[in-house]
Design a protein around this motif. Structure first.
Motif, PDB file in Angstrom:
ATOM      1  N   ARG A  90      47.690  23.091  61.018  1.00 12.08           N
ATOM      2  CA  ARG A  90      47.618  22.527  59.678  1.00 12.08           C
ATOM      3  C   ARG A  90      46.986  23.515  58.716  1.00 12.08           C
ATOM      4  O   ARG A  90      46.154  24.348  59.091  1.00 12.08           O
ATOM      5  N   LEU A  91      47.414  23.420  57.452  1.00 12.59           N
ATOM      6  CA  LEU A  91      46.866  24.295  56.419  1.00 12.59           C
ATOM      7  C   LEU A  91      45.407  23.934  56.149  1.00 12.59           C
ATOM      8  O   LEU A  91      45.074  22.762  55.947  1.00 12.59           O
ATOM      9  N   VAL A  92      44.546  24.939  56.201  1.00 14.27           N
ATOM     10  CA  VAL A  92      43.135  24.736  55.889  1.00 14.27           C
ATOM     11  C   VAL A  92      42.907  25.207  54.462  1.00 14.27           C
ATOM     12  O   VAL A  92      43.205  26.358  54.121  1.00 14.27           O
ATOM     13  N   TYR A  93      42.374  24.305  53.615  1.00 15.20           N
ATOM     14  CA  TYR A  93      42.191  24.622  52.203  1.00 15.20           C
ATOM     15  C   TYR A  93      40.822  25.280  52.009  1.00 15.20           C
ATOM     16  O   TYR A  93      39.814  24.602  51.778  1.00 15.20           O
ATOM     17  N   ASN A  94      40.802  26.585  52.153  1.00 14.12           N
ATOM     18  CA  ASN A  94      39.543  27.310  52.023  1.00 14.12           C
ATOM     19  C   ASN A  94      39.390  27.847  50.610  1.00 14.12           C
ATOM     20  O   ASN A  94      40.286  28.520  50.089  1.00 14.12           O
ATOM     21  N   CYS A  95      38.258  27.563  49.972  1.00 15.44           N
ATOM     22  CA  CYS A  95      37.949  28.170  48.686  1.00 15.44           C
ATOM     23  C   CYS A  95      37.260  29.512  48.930  1.00 15.44           C
ATOM     24  O   CYS A  95      36.402  29.625  49.810  1.00 15.44           O
ATOM     25  N   THR A  96      37.644  30.526  48.168  1.00 11.75           N
ATOM     26  CA  THR A  96      37.047  31.862  48.308  1.00 11.75           C
ATOM     27  C   THR A  96      36.608  32.370  46.949  1.00 11.75           C
ATOM     28  O   THR A  96      37.153  31.980  45.911  1.00 11.75           O
ATOM     29  N   GLN A  97      35.635  33.248  46.971  1.00 10.71           N
ATOM     30  CA  GLN A  97      35.118  33.806  45.728  1.00 10.71           C
ATOM     31  C   GLN A  97      36.166  34.668  45.030  1.00 10.71           C
ATOM     32  O   GLN A  97      37.006  35.294  45.691  1.00 10.71           O
ATOM     33  N   PRO A  98      36.106  34.719  43.709  1.00  9.24           N
ATOM     34  CA  PRO A  98      37.072  35.550  42.974  1.00  9.24           C
ATOM     35  C   PRO A  98      36.776  37.030  43.146  1.00  9.24           C
ATOM     36  O   PRO A  98      35.621  37.431  43.340  1.00  9.24           O
ATOM     37  N   ALA A  99      37.828  37.823  43.080  1.00  8.47           N
ATOM     38  CA  ALA A  99      37.687  39.283  43.145  1.00  8.47           C
ATOM     39  C   ALA A  99      38.776  39.906  42.271  1.00  8.47           C
ATOM     40  O   ALA A  99      39.830  39.305  42.045  1.00  8.47           O
ATOM     41  N   ILE A 100      38.496  41.099  41.773  1.00  4.92           N
ATOM     42  CA  ILE A 100      39.473  41.842  40.955  1.00  4.92           C
ATOM     43  C   ILE A 100      40.082  42.926  41.834  1.00  4.92           C
ATOM     44  O   ILE A 100      39.389  43.816  42.318  1.00  4.92           O
ATOM     45  N   VAL A 101      41.368  42.830  42.075  1.00  4.17           N
ATOM     46  CA  VAL A 101      42.039  43.768  42.974  1.00  4.17           C
ATOM     47  C   VAL A 101      42.725  44.901  42.218  1.00  4.17           C
ATOM     48  O   VAL A 101      43.110  45.897  42.804  1.00  4.17           O
ATOM     49  N   SER A 102      42.902  44.740  40.923  1.00  6.83           N
ATOM     50  CA  SER A 102      43.479  45.812  40.099  1.00  6.83           C
ATOM     51  C   SER A 102      42.816  45.756  38.731  1.00  6.83           C
ATOM     52  O   SER A 102      43.140  44.907  37.907  1.00  6.83           O
ATOM     53  N   ALA A 103      41.871  46.660  38.511  1.00  5.33           N
ATOM     54  CA  ALA A 103      41.056  46.640  37.295  1.00  5.33           C
ATOM     55  C   ALA A 103      41.711  47.469  36.190  1.00  5.33           C
ATOM     56  O   ALA A 103      42.549  48.334  36.460  1.00  5.33           O
ATOM     57  N   PRO A 104      41.335  47.242  34.939  1.00  3.19           N
ATOM     58  CA  PRO A 104      41.877  48.060  33.842  1.00  3.19           C
ATOM     59  C   PRO A 104      41.401  49.504  33.947  1.00  3.19           C
ATOM     60  O   PRO A 104      40.301  49.775  34.440  1.00  3.19           O
ATOM     61  N   VAL A 105      42.245  50.422  33.522  1.00  3.63           N
ATOM     62  CA  VAL A 105      41.921  51.853  33.525  1.00  3.63           C
ATOM     63  C   VAL A 105      42.079  52.396  32.113  1.00  3.63           C
ATOM     64  O   VAL A 105      42.763  51.794  31.269  1.00  3.63           O
ATOM     65  N   GLU A 106      41.447  53.522  31.861  1.00 10.29           N
ATOM     66  CA  GLU A 106      41.547  54.146  30.539  1.00 10.29           C
ATOM     67  C   GLU A 106      43.000  54.462  30.219  1.00 10.29           C
ATOM     68  O   GLU A 106      43.743  54.964  31.066  1.00 10.29           O
ATOM     69  N   SER A 107      43.391  54.171  28.994  1.00 11.40           N
ATOM     70  CA  SER A 107      44.787  54.335  28.588  1.00 11.40           C
ATOM     71  C   SER A 107      44.860  54.911  27.187  1.00 11.40           C
ATOM     72  O   SER A 107      43.953  54.717  26.370  1.00 11.40           O
ATOM     73  N   VAL A 108      45.969  55.603  26.923  1.00 17.07           N
ATOM     74  CA  VAL A 108      46.269  56.123  25.592  1.00 17.07           C
ATOM     75  C   VAL A 108      47.662  55.641  25.225  1.00 17.07           C
ATOM     76  O   VAL A 108      48.602  55.752  26.014  1.00 17.07           O
ATOM     77  N   VAL A 109      47.799  55.069  24.041  1.00 15.79           N
ATOM     78  CA  VAL A 109      49.077  54.515  23.620  1.00 15.79           C
ATOM     79  C   VAL A 109      49.302  54.846  22.154  1.00 15.79           C
ATOM     80  O   VAL A 109      48.346  54.949  21.380  1.00 15.79           O
ATOM     81  N   ASN A 110      50.557  55.048  21.789  1.00 17.50           N
ATOM     82  CA  ASN A 110      50.898  55.250  20.377  1.00 17.50           C
ATOM     83  C   ASN A 110      50.902  53.911  19.659  1.00 17.50           C
ATOM     84  O   ASN A 110      51.316  52.885  20.217  1.00 17.50           O
ATOM     85  N   SER A 111      50.438  53.889  18.437  1.00 18.77           N
ATOM     86  CA  SER A 111      50.471  52.664  17.653  1.00 18.77           C
ATOM     87  C   SER A 111      51.909  52.169  17.523  1.00 18.77           C
ATOM     88  O   SER A 111      52.856  52.958  17.572  1.00 18.77           O
ATOM     89  N   THR A 112      52.053  50.866  17.382  1.00 15.40           N
ATOM     90  CA  THR A 112      53.316  50.125  17.276  1.00 15.40           C
ATOM     91  C   THR A 112      53.998  49.936  18.628  1.00 15.40           C
ATOM     92  O   THR A 112      55.006  49.238  18.698  1.00 15.40           O
ATOM     93  N   THR A 113      53.479  50.544  19.709  1.00 21.99           N
ATOM     94  CA  THR A 113      54.067  50.349  21.027  1.00 21.99           C
ATOM     95  C   THR A 113      53.219  49.356  21.821  1.00 21.99           C
ATOM     96  O   THR A 113      52.190  48.882  21.349  1.00 21.99           O
ATOM     97  N   SER A 114      53.659  49.031  23.035  1.00 26.32           N
ATOM     98  CA  SER A 114      52.977  48.035  23.863  1.00 26.32           C
ATOM     99  C   SER A 114      52.196  48.704  24.986  1.00 26.32           C
ATOM    100  O   SER A 114      52.535  49.797  25.424  1.00 26.32           O
ATOM    101  N   VAL A 115      51.166  48.011  25.453  1.00 32.77           N
ATOM    102  CA  VAL A 115      50.355  48.511  26.564  1.00 32.77           C
ATOM    103  C   VAL A 115      49.879  47.312  27.381  1.00 32.77           C
ATOM    104  O   VAL A 115      49.641  46.230  26.827  1.00 32.77           O
ATOM    105  N   THR A 116      49.763  47.499  28.690  1.00 29.92           N
ATOM    106  CA  THR A 116      49.283  46.456  29.582  1.00 29.92           C
ATOM    107  C   THR A 116      48.014  46.930  30.279  1.00 29.92           C
ATOM    108  O   THR A 116      48.002  48.000  30.892  1.00 29.92           O
TER     109      THR A 116
END
Length: 512
Positions: free
Chosen positions: A231-257
């Protein structure tokens, strides 16, 4: 006068067709007739019913909405918000269709004035969850459509959950399929409730109401979870960030994630901060992706700064490191000449083409049907040069279209499906290049043996391909200095650069 007569003489529906204005209770209280179709009890603002002219003003609900309206349809209007105040006067609604929009969030009081509502369609939006108590006033609801959203979790407190206020003896249909349910500890109540709905014949397509996470139960229907072994066990786990933001350079009027992918059960909520101030997600220019990443469209200088994300769930909290986002200004819109522009806000690989009389370096910098000419020379010829003290040429009308070899070459290139493919292998282009060989000799007034290896090259550019005509030039023993060769090119009205070897052999490149 005509419209006044129409309103008095014709019923409301005919007035809409003949007079061009919808009438409700004798008053012009419907939005403009090219945005909605209205009768006393119906307001239909679905673009598909209006030839694609739906109500999209400020991406808000149409206004005013009469209390006599029983059916309100705002399907496919690019709505990003739905507020209680927009529905305050719509107290007579029995049917509300807000499907196929971009709603991501609803407040607990969104429908507090709709006590008579029987049918509610919120399908095909971007909803991630629903607040506890949102259906508190909807004791008459018979149909609730929530399919094809981004719903990952639905709240519960003790024995109460988000659907507790719905009356099962009145309810006839709920749709939940096509969502992204995370079957964690916060959804532990939902499989049993889904089984109850199936037994009552209320849950539509129950086999398609499936878990997306955790991986072990991906694609498993809610009603089948209790049959799993083990049976599925409903385990709650602490949050974690697996992919953090990195320094970025973007031209104005364009998109960035900026990334903030998370793990944890239940799925953590993500909040973004710029220079320690909470980012206001407007779901228009600033959007939160399904994985929690921040998507900035049409970036501007005010977006520059230090960013980090915080994630929380019932088990705890996590924060990313700080990443700097730099926004470089594109000079195409600043009313000044800068970057690769050849004139103010035009020319070069990034900006729009220049208009007539503006400066250029090659035909690609000018609007179609014009050519880049030397400031002293405004008649058609092979190629053009400016005065010796001016680096730039001038966009001018193409006075004799198709008459010169270069113009014919340019026309042949523009007509090709793929202008960068097989340039020298096409017979018509090869013939033009051979004709250019002869014209180069004529223009420079040199023996044929001086000119060799004439070829056409192409290079991809942001806006359109860059073409180069290249050839080798030899003075056959009579050493010609770089300055004298450039002067002779100038006399022949050839605008180009010289790679001089110093031994009498030179490589000439002409750009157009």
């Amino acid at each position: 006068m005509m419209k006044s007569w129409c309103r008095k003489a014709l019923p409301a529906l005919l007035a809409l067709l003949v007079c061009g204005t919808a009438v409700i209770n004798g008053q012009g209280s419907c939005p403009p007739s090219d945005h909605c179709l209205c009768t006393a009890s119906l307001m239909n603002c679905d673009p598909s019913a209006l030839g694609g002219r739906g109500w999209v003003y400020n991406r808000t609900m149409p206004s005013p909405i009469s209390a006599t309206v029983q059916t309100l349809i705002v399907t496919g209007n690019d709505l990003t918000t739905l507020l209680a105040e927009e529905l305050r006067n719509a107290t007579g609604l029995t049917k509300l269709q807000v499907d196929n929009n971009r709603l991501k969030y609803l407040s607990v009081d969104t429908f507090k004035y709709q006590r008579s509502l029987q049918e509610l369609d919120l399908s095909n939006n971007h909803l991630r969850t629903l607040p506890l108590g949102i259906f508190a006033n909807m004791t008459s609801l018979t149909s609730l459509s929530l399919h094809s959203n981004w719903i990952s979790t639905l709240p519960a407190e003790g024995v109460d959950h988000v659907f507790s206020d719905l009356v099962l003896t009145t309810l006839k249909k709920i749709t939940l399929h096509g969502n992204s349910l995370h079957c964690d500890c916060t959804l532990q109540w939902l499989p049993n409730y889904a089984t109850t709905l199936v037994a009552a014949g209320i849950l539509d397509q129950p086999g398609q109401v499936q878990c997306q996470l955790p991986a072990r139960v991906t694609g498993v229907a809610l009603t089948q979870l209790e049959t799993l072994t083990p049976r599925l066990v409903y385990n709650c786990t602490q949050p974690a960030i697996v992919s953090a933001p990195v320094e970025s350079v973007v031209n104005s009027t364009t998109s960035v994630t900026l990334s903030c992918a998370t793990s944890g059960s239940p799925v953590p909520e993500v909040a973004w901060y710029q220079d320690n101030a909470r980012v206001d997600i407007d779901y228009y220019r600033l959007n939160l992706a399904q994985d929690g990443s921040l998507v900035i469209s049409d970036s501007r200088h005010s977006d520059e700064g230090n960013y980090h994300c915080n994630v929380t769930n019932e088990k705890g909290f996590a924060a990313s490191g700080v990443a700097f986002l730099k926004v470089d200004e594109v000079t195409c819109f600043n009313q000044a000449v800068g970057g690769d522009e050849t004139d103010m806000d035009c020319g070069g690989p990034l900006c729009n083409p220049c208009a007539l009389t503006q400066k250029c370096l090659a035909d690609r910098d000018c609007v179609d049907s014009s050519v880049c000419l030397g400031s002293h020379q405004l008649t058609s010829s092979l190629l053009y040069v400016s005065s010796a003290n001016d680096r730039y040429l001038t966009c001018a009308p193409n006075e004799e279209p198709g008459t010169t070899l270069l113009q014919r070459l340019r026309a042949s290139l523009r007509g090709r499906d793929n202008p960068l493919e097989g340039i020298n292998g096409t017979e018509d282009l090869a013939a033009l290049v051979q004709e250019l060989h002869g014209e180069i000799i004529t223009q420079l007034e040199v023996p044929r043996s001086y000119i060799s290896n004439v070829r056409l090259e192409a290079q991809a550019r942001h806006r359109r391909p860059l073409y180069k005509l290249r050839f080798s030039m030899s003075s056959s023993g009579a050493v010609m200095t770089k300055t004298s060769l450039e002067r002779q090119l100038h006399r022949g009205q050839l605008h180009g650069t010289v790679a001089y070897s110093g031994t009498g052999n030179s490589e000439v490149q002409l750009v157009f």
